[in-house]
Design a protein around this motif. Sequence first.
Motif: not given
Lengths: 558, 474
Positions: B317, B320, B323-324, B326
Amino acid sequence: MEHTAPETPVRFETSPEQYRHWRLEFPTVAGCAPGSVARIVMDVVEEGGMRPGYVLKLNSYDLGVDIELADTIQRIRFEHPAVRAVVVTSGKDRIFCSGANIYMLGSSTHPFKVNFCKYTNETRLYLEELSEASGIPVLAALNGTASGGGYELAVACDEILLQDDGNSAVSLPEAPLLAVLPGTGGLTRVTDKRKVRRDLADVFSTLAEGVRGRRAIEWRLVDEVASRSRFDAAVSARLAKLVARAARNATGEGMHLAPLTPTRTENRTEYRYVTVAIDPARALAEITLKAPDAPQAETSEGLRAAGCAQWNVAAWRELDDALLDLRFNHLNIGLLVLRTVGDGESVRAADRALLKLVDEGDWLAREVLLLRKRVLKRLDLSAKSLFALIEPGSAFAGSFFEIALAADRVFMRDEDGTAIGLSPMNFGPLPMPNGLTRLATRFLYDPSIVTKLQGEGDLLDAGDALKRGLVTFAPDPIDWDDEVRVAIEERTSLSPDAMTGMEANLRFAGPETMETKIFGRLSAWQNWIFQRPNAVGPRGALTMYGRPERAVFDHRRT
Amino acid sequence: MSSVVNDTKIPNNVNLSADKRLQRALEEWQPDFIKWWMEMGPEGFQTDDVYLRTAVSVDHEGWAHFDYVKMPDYRWGIFLTEPEANRAIGFGDEFGKPVWQQVPGEHRNTLRRLIVTQGDTEPASVEQQRLLGLTCPSLYDLRNLFQVNVEEGRHLWAMVYLLHSYFGRDGREEAEALLERRSGDPDKPRILTTFNEPCDNWLSFFMFTFFTDRDGKYQLLALAESAFDPLARTTRFMLTEEAHHMFVGETGVLRVVQRACELTKLDPNGDARAQGGIDLNTIQRYMNFWFSSSLGLFGGEVSSNAASFFASGLKGRAKEEQYEDHLALTATMAIPHVKEGRIVDENVPLRMAMNEVLRDDYVADCQRGVDKWNRAIKEAGVDFTLTLPHRRFNREVGLYAGLHFDPQGNLITADEWNARKHEWLPTEADRAYVKSLMTKPVYEPGKMAHWIAPPKQGIKGRPVDFEYVRHPAQ
């Protein structure tokens, strides 16, 4: 998602007015007489799947799509005598066909997958027979990518023309993407028909994105590539050549194939000449075929006038439909008891009359004969045990005796009024998938037996039939009921898997043909792989396809 | 730290001279590239001096050098951002393992396809824009066009470097094929549909650089996360250049909008067209077209390919690290589906929805630009708001393809669509009108075409009336 029995029975009858996914067209093609080219256009309706739960994207197919294809081929044979060449193409831009729908396969039971593959294989072979036996060559005009079953459809055609646009490719991505094999003879046809070198075939079959353009020609995967702007002209040029070399020279009217109109009740289906009685308690079905009750046509005019209701056509279409019904809709039925009733001499007379018309070059008579050949092959290839029962009043002669010869065992009641008879039909016109007649396959150990049998013009009683090796057992009336009952009970008590495998081994003695290879490898390798955890286990590739996680393989090999 | 070599044929920071095989391969490809550039690059300006920036290093400060250069002499080089020590895979099933310096056999074909698809868009856009110079609204804009063009050319080099370095013979063949396909050519089209759309006027060019190049930005952001480290490092550097393309699109449309406002106010009936400008309604319709067409480039809303790219670490993404989770194994995303004529949310496993995750970021980023345009309209005192159409509008790829939606995203019938689409998408008359404004180029330094406002400032501290392109007088 998994369905164990079909919610609604699968029906195999259709007609062009009902097609949803194909169009049968007769385009004007430069250099070809009007009507001499049939174009069959695949244009699958995404939401038109046979069952809920999947969308037929990118011209992918399910059984419903293939039933229409089979029907189209049959109708080109019977109803369109002017056709001398066929072109298969796609109604979608940039995609020819992406093969069997993966989500459909993923949500199908093992038996359904096997049945589906077998049916689609039979349809591909019909396409090849259209060329070889009916003299109507077939061109695959790939106006876009043909992957998996899409390419397998193409290799079932005589010639392949691929659009060269930098994108359109041919591919067999089953192994790398799904951890299964191409299920419609793709691997066999790549090596045996297109004669692609084995190492290149190896690369091709593991390359998910496939091969395009010039390389596809160099590797023999296609015959020609043509740019988008030149594509239609290239199709026409190939068709003109195919029409010019087509062996079919048919004139006059064709024969319309009206729908079969069986009466179906819960455990019984009655057609005009065929009756199927299901006995769920004993896991068997009794199929009874009636001999002609009126003389069959002796002239071309008569053959046409009698239409599709005549025994020559109807009895065999009905048997075909009954076999498909049993395969798909009656999974628990493991044994087919085959019977005939009527006058065996009327079958032999019908055989002689039809073969005379075929010898005279009547194209329609030839199609009527080829239909019979295909139906008998479907019987050979049905994964159910086949027992033929020959009793007083039966009509196992000529073409009908082929049904006995297709059986795994033949029981003949040793009693007056029970007879069998041979006709020229038993000696060549109705070969098995191995290319031999059923008699030649039966007497592989001594071909002179077949030669001698050719002189047997008379009806044979049970003693004579047993002596000549034409039947397995000939119990007398005292033993008959018990012998037959015990044989049936024993058979249905054995493992259905073992019986399927055993019968497929024993039925096709003698040489391998592309056809036997395709079905043999389908039932052995593909069906094995279809059962293995690497494909269908909880982390198998087929299970995982379209899911967020990736497949995990058990890497052990023997 | 790898050193930059600028005195060779191919400027690079990948120590090319140490890899003779690769160097030879690229040097063999170079003449074909130049041949392609001469044939398909900007028509009519190949001998002009153009004030261009050239990438000369990967330092944050001073990575580029600005000077006059003739485009065919542009030094297309190969630059990867500096390697990150002990970089680990940031997402997917291989999360936390070391990134790959070589292509794993398992992913070779998929990675090659991803790189080829990305690479194909670079020359495609140059081809789409090759005639625009002949109708440029100013020398400033002409120079920006060429800057975008040469950098798309360099991005092609970046992808070709990967193909040559890591994909053997197949890679070399794909590199050749990148020069053989042609945008809009029915026989050998570019891979993605949007890159075969004609981009034959400057309004489309600005929309293209704003909307379509922005898709490129998000694809690069997703590839910049790749477990295949050379791809990640290549795309990270490409993003540095891509920022300018976004700037050209955003300020280009802004200046057309500003001018539209000026002319609207000037006209007694508030009709910018009557004053020889492009009216805001036309701008809205062009926006609707290019936004919806570019949305398709992200792929289907529910995609097993996207899931597999994410699972295997090929494509993540954007950003990246924000985000938490993955692994994205348990989360779902609500995606509106059309069921029996109604729009209903269906929860889709997050990995299958990765295209939509990226599209979300893209839509938000587009909205930021549109907001700026609307501020300019407001400042000008014109009562009009430009609106991004709903993402279901006019889609040819994904769940909404084959259905019809109005710009608000409501499901409508084909009849309604046909009756109203001229309100929403550029009509033949619009296209003819826009083209009629752009028949003659403006080559006088500092002068602007009538339909566009001047930029706030010039390039690299140069004034707006600087001679950015030395084009001989006609």
